[in-house]
Scaffold this active site. Structure first.
Site, PDB file in Angstrom:
ATOM      1  N   HIS A 138       0.812  -1.225   0.000  1.00  0.00           N
ATOM      2  CA  HIS A 138       0.000   0.000   0.000  1.00  0.00           C
ATOM      3  C   HIS A 138       0.848   1.280   0.000  1.00  0.00           C
ATOM      4  O   HIS A 138       0.304   2.377  -0.172  1.00  0.00           O
ATOM      5  CB  HIS A 138      -0.940   0.040   1.214  1.00  0.00           C
ATOM      6  CG  HIS A 138      -1.985  -1.035   1.202  1.00  0.00           C
ATOM      7  ND1 HIS A 138      -2.847  -1.203   0.142  1.00  0.00           N
ATOM      8  CD2 HIS A 138      -2.305  -1.993   2.109  1.00  0.00           C
ATOM      9  CE1 HIS A 138      -3.654  -2.240   0.398  1.00  0.00           C
ATOM     10  NE2 HIS A 138      -3.335  -2.731   1.580  1.00  0.00           N
ATOM     11  N   ASP A 175      -2.857 -10.578  -2.476  1.00  0.00           N
ATOM     12  CA  ASP A 175      -3.410 -10.086  -1.214  1.00  0.00           C
ATOM     13  C   ASP A 175      -4.891  -9.728  -1.427  1.00  0.00           C
ATOM     14  O   ASP A 175      -5.291  -9.373  -2.528  1.00  0.00           O
ATOM     15  CB  ASP A 175      -2.615  -8.838  -0.791  1.00  0.00           C
ATOM     16  CG  ASP A 175      -2.918  -8.380   0.617  1.00  0.00           C
ATOM     17  OD1 ASP A 175      -2.146  -8.714   1.524  1.00  0.00           O
ATOM     18  OD2 ASP A 175      -3.942  -7.670   0.811  1.00  0.00           O
ATOM     19  N   HIS A 177      -6.356  -7.203  -0.494  1.00  0.00           N
ATOM     20  CA  HIS A 177      -6.471  -5.762  -0.764  1.00  0.00           C
ATOM     21  C   HIS A 177      -5.712  -5.403  -2.044  1.00  0.00           C
ATOM     22  O   HIS A 177      -4.677  -6.006  -2.347  1.00  0.00           O
ATOM     23  CB  HIS A 177      -5.877  -4.961   0.399  1.00  0.00           C
ATOM     24  CG  HIS A 177      -6.499  -5.259   1.722  1.00  0.00           C
ATOM     25  ND1 HIS A 177      -5.929  -6.129   2.638  1.00  0.00           N
ATOM     26  CD2 HIS A 177      -7.649  -4.815   2.272  1.00  0.00           C
ATOM     27  CE1 HIS A 177      -6.714  -6.192   3.708  1.00  0.00           C
ATOM     28  NE2 HIS A 177      -7.757  -5.411   3.512  1.00  0.00           N
ATOM     29  N   ASP A 256      -4.427 -12.746   3.362  1.00  0.00           N
ATOM     30  CA  ASP A 256      -5.662 -12.312   4.017  1.00  0.00           C
ATOM     31  C   ASP A 256      -6.911 -12.581   3.182  1.00  0.00           C
ATOM     32  O   ASP A 256      -8.022 -12.241   3.606  1.00  0.00           O
ATOM     33  CB  ASP A 256      -5.577 -10.827   4.434  1.00  0.00           C
ATOM     34  CG  ASP A 256      -4.921  -9.955   3.384  1.00  0.00           C
ATOM     35  OD1 ASP A 256      -4.651 -10.443   2.268  1.00  0.00           O
ATOM     36  OD2 ASP A 256      -4.660  -8.769   3.677  1.00  0.00           O
TER      37      ASP A 256
HETATM   38 ZN   LIG Z   1      -4.084  -7.152   2.676  1.00  0.00          ZN
END
Ligand SMILES: [Zn+2]
Length: 319
Positions: A138, A175, A177, A256
């Site tokens: 991120h 991931d 995200h 995740d």
């Molecule tokens: Zn993540």
């Protein structure tokens, strides 16, 4: 005993960074992984490698100099103020904070990805897993966010392009995200291809638009199952990776999206992670002499995280 072809990179400094009581991105994650690799015997089959601190010059391959200087300044001030009785944390984003060890841990995490890149390029190992934190995907060129400070994978990808004059590197991000930071850093660089799959709409609430022609984002709705993700990998990722012919592959290995991880709502299991890793390894073997550097990103439930990393590393190491 033959020398292992899979490097394992971790460092005690990565345990010292923590963001406060109850924070999901916690040092226990690395304990869970390490315990699992030890108890299953997988650790014995890996080459345990030294982790240096990344140089600021290498960090700045992917990050704005002002971002690096700002984090360093925050860290210095925190250490000073803590010594004078101030608080042990400084907040850098709503969910992201630094303690006195964060700066060094972040340099170790990036240093692991860089050292792994060197060892893989030198042919000392075929591939590597970096069990490091803070995670990176991120972190944008100018901003720390989403538990990330420096973008370990993007830094190493830029480094591989520059140091080894590679023409094509791929980043694979599974991931739950969207790796908005990696996208921010690599979008528009024709030497890099990023393929990703992530839950959407979901944090960081972007990635569904076509940002650049070298980004292949596949947003999927909550409750997407492992088999559907496998189909997307086969039908969407693989043709693009095969036509790109990467000379090296970096993996943003977040776990995740596991069905037992309540950070996200996707339904992968450890067999799905093994399967995806096999596909990535197949591309690496065909085009990139097997060269893969995989870095830990998310994964917040200790049991599924540890089992998923084990499954991922077993495939990397042919165990
Ligand atoms: Zn993540």
């Amino acid at each position: 005993m033959t020398v292992s072809k899979t490097g394992y990179y971790t460092h005690r400094d990565c345990w010292k960074h923590e963001m406060g009581p109850g924070h999901p991105e916690c040092p226990a994650r690395l304990d869970a992984i390490e315990d699992r690799l030890l108890v299953t015997g997988v650790a014995d089959a890996l080459q345990h490698c030294e982790v240096p601190l990344a140089s600021l010059a290498d960090i700045e391959l992917a990050h704005d100099r002002m971002h690096v200087a700002a984090l360093r300044g925050l860290s210095d001030r925190l250490i000073e103020e803590e010594a004078a009785g101030g608080p042990p944390y400084v907040q850098v984003d709503t969910d992201t904070s630094m303690n006195r060890h964060t700066w060094t841990a972040a340099l170790r995490a990036a240093g692991a990805a860089l050292a792994a890149t060197d060892a893989v390029m030198a042919g000392e190992i075929e591939n590597a897993f970096c069990s490091v934190r803070p995670p990176g995907h991120h972190a944008t060129r100018t901003k720390a966010m989403g538990f990330c400070f420096f973008n370990n994978v993007a830094i190493a990808a830029k480094y591989a392009l520059q140091r080894y004059n590679l023409k094509r590197v791929a980043v694979v991000d599974f991931d739950v995200h969207h790796g908005n930071g990696t996208e921010d850093i690599l979008a528009g660089d024709p030497r890099a291809l990023m393929v990703s799959i992530f839950q959407h709409p979901f944090y960081p609430y972007c990635g569904d638009q076509e940002p650049a022609s070298n980004m292949l984002n596949v947003p999927v709705p909550a409750y997407t199952k492992g088999m559907e993700v496998r189909d997307i990998v086969d039908m969407v990722w693989m043709p693009r990776l095969e036509s790109f012919k990467p000379e090296m592959i970096f993996v943003s290995a977040g776990f995740d999206a596991h069905r037992e991880d309540d950070m996200g709502q996707l339904s992968l299991n450890e067999q799905d992670y093994a399967w995806i890793t096999m596909r990535v390894k197949d591309v690496a073997r065909r085009f990139a002499r097997g060269r893969i550097v995989s870095c830990l990103e998310g994964g917040y439930m200790m049991g599924p995280l540890a089992r998923s990393v084990e499954a991922h590393v077993r495939v990397l190491a042919d165990l």
